[in-house]
Design a protein around this motif. Structure first.
Motif, PDB file in Angstrom:
ATOM      1  N   ALA A  21       0.828  -1.212   0.000  1.00  0.00           N
ATOM      2  CA  ALA A  21       0.000   0.000   0.000  1.00  0.00           C
ATOM      3  C   ALA A  21       0.860   1.258   0.000  1.00  0.00           C
ATOM      4  N   LEU A  22       1.913   1.275   0.810  1.00  0.00           N
ATOM      5  CA  LEU A  22       2.778   2.456   0.867  1.00  0.00           C
ATOM      6  C   LEU A  22       3.577   2.629  -0.418  1.00  0.00           C
ATOM      7  N   SER A  23       4.000   1.528  -0.999  1.00  0.00           N
ATOM      8  CA  SER A  23       4.734   1.613  -2.262  1.00  0.00           C
ATOM      9  C   SER A  23       3.813   2.101  -3.381  1.00  0.00           C
ATOM     10  N   LEU A  24       2.594   1.616  -3.406  1.00  0.00           N
ATOM     11  CA  LEU A  24       1.620   2.074  -4.399  1.00  0.00           C
ATOM     12  C   LEU A  24       1.319   3.560  -4.204  1.00  0.00           C
ATOM     13  N   TRP A  25       1.156   3.980  -2.952  1.00  0.00           N
ATOM     14  CA  TRP A  25       0.913   5.391  -2.688  1.00  0.00           C
ATOM     15  C   TRP A  25       2.107   6.250  -3.118  1.00  0.00           C
ATOM     16  N   GLY A  26       3.319   5.798  -2.807  1.00  0.00           N
ATOM     17  CA  GLY A  26       4.519   6.540  -3.201  1.00  0.00           C
ATOM     18  C   GLY A  26       4.670   6.634  -4.708  1.00  0.00           C
ATOM     19  N   TYR A  27       4.212   5.615  -5.418  1.00  0.00           N
ATOM     20  CA  TYR A  27       4.319   5.603  -6.880  1.00  0.00           C
ATOM     21  C   TYR A  27       3.261   6.480  -7.531  1.00  0.00           C
ATOM     22  N   THR A  28       2.053   6.505  -6.985  1.00  0.00           N
ATOM     23  CA  THR A  28       0.941   7.176  -7.663  1.00  0.00           C
ATOM     24  C   THR A  28       0.670   8.593  -7.172  1.00  0.00           C
ATOM     25  N   THR A  29       1.195   8.980  -6.034  1.00  0.00           N
ATOM     26  CA  THR A  29       0.858  10.295  -5.491  1.00  0.00           C
ATOM     27  C   THR A  29       1.459  11.415  -6.336  1.00  0.00           C
ATOM     28  N   LYS A  30       0.731  12.511  -6.410  1.00  0.00           N
ATOM     29  CA  LYS A  30       1.221  13.704  -7.113  1.00  0.00           C
ATOM     30  C   LYS A  30       2.057  14.572  -6.166  1.00  0.00           C
ATOM     31  N   ASP A  73      11.331   5.963  -1.081  1.00  0.00           N
ATOM     32  CA  ASP A  73      12.203   5.243  -2.017  1.00  0.00           C
ATOM     33  C   ASP A  73      11.474   4.859  -3.294  1.00  0.00           C
ATOM     34  N   THR A  74      10.189   4.502  -3.183  1.00  0.00           N
ATOM     35  CA  THR A  74       9.426   4.167  -4.387  1.00  0.00           C
ATOM     36  C   THR A  74       9.318   5.374  -5.307  1.00  0.00           C
ATOM     37  N   GLN A  75       9.015   6.531  -4.729  1.00  0.00           N
ATOM     38  CA  GLN A  75       8.932   7.733  -5.562  1.00  0.00           C
ATOM     39  C   GLN A  75      10.302   8.115  -6.124  1.00  0.00           C
ATOM     40  N   ARG A  76      11.350   7.938  -5.339  1.00  0.00           N
ATOM     41  CA  ARG A  76      12.707   8.247  -5.804  1.00  0.00           C
ATOM     42  C   ARG A  76      13.106   7.339  -6.960  1.00  0.00           C
ATOM     43  N   ILE A  77      12.758   6.064  -6.878  1.00  0.00           N
ATOM     44  CA  ILE A  77      13.075   5.123  -7.955  1.00  0.00           C
ATOM     45  C   ILE A  77      12.303   5.490  -9.215  1.00  0.00           C
ATOM     46  N   LYS A  78      11.043   5.868  -9.051  1.00  0.00           N
ATOM     47  CA  LYS A  78      10.227   6.262 -10.208  1.00  0.00           C
ATOM     48  C   LYS A  78      10.824   7.499 -10.892  1.00  0.00           C
TER      49      LYS A  78
END
Length: 170
Positions: free
Chosen positions: A17-26, A77-82
């Motif tokens: 859930a946190l990884s999905l949120w980090g990936y999809t959040t604006k 980290d998920t947002q940083r990787i994206k």
């Protein structure tokens, strides 16, 4: 064993859930990095201090703060990787980025699992690594024996001797 499986699935759901949120959040959460890193250093220092103090309250606080820190690091980290992904990268640079990103997320998952296990794990049937010695019955500092249970001297007696020498065993 049942509690380990339950905590694993709780960790997996939280991590996903946190990884999905980090990936999809604006929302830009790149500013969280320095605070989360400071929190991580604080958790490590508190864990080392708690090795000698053996405080259950400090252990609980470290586990709660550790879960929060690693939850934040998962999204960060998920947002940083994206954002790190670039189509023009050559194979070597792309491979390095992929390995470093996967390692970062893996460590976040493992550490969050360990912190949640400390919080919610069932310790009733926990096994202990101990060794017999000529000294009197002494248990490890984190172990509370049940009635009628035989207590043995812990394998790691160096920490216990240090605690006794400096008066932390009172």
């Amino acid at each position: 064993q049942e509690s380990i499986v339950q905590v694993f699935f709780i960790t997996a759901a939280t991590f996903g859930a946190l990884s999905l949120w980090g990936y999809t959040t604006k929302r830009d959460i790149s500013g969280w990095g320095s605070f989360l890193f400071m929190g991580l250093i604080g958790v490590v220092i508190a864990m080392v201090v708690n090795l000698f103090l053996a405080s259950s309250a400090l252990g609980f606080a470290v586990s709660v703060i550790g879960v929060l820190v690693f939850a934040g690091l998962t999204a960060y980290d998920t947002q940083r990787i994206k954002e790190m992904y670039y189509e023009g990268d050559d194979v070597l640079a792309g491979g390095r980025k992929a390995v470093m990103g996967a390692l970062s997320l893996y460590l976040n998952f493992i550490n969050m699992f360990m912190m949640l296990l400390q919080l919610f794990g069932n310790r009733n049937n926990a096994t202990r690594i101990t060794a017999r010695s000529k000294g009197g019955p002494q248990g490890p500092p984190f172990f509370v024996p049940r009635q009628g249970m035989q207590i043995e001297r812990p394998v790691c007696a160096g920490v216990e001797a240090w605690r006794h020498r400096w008066g932390f065993d009172r």
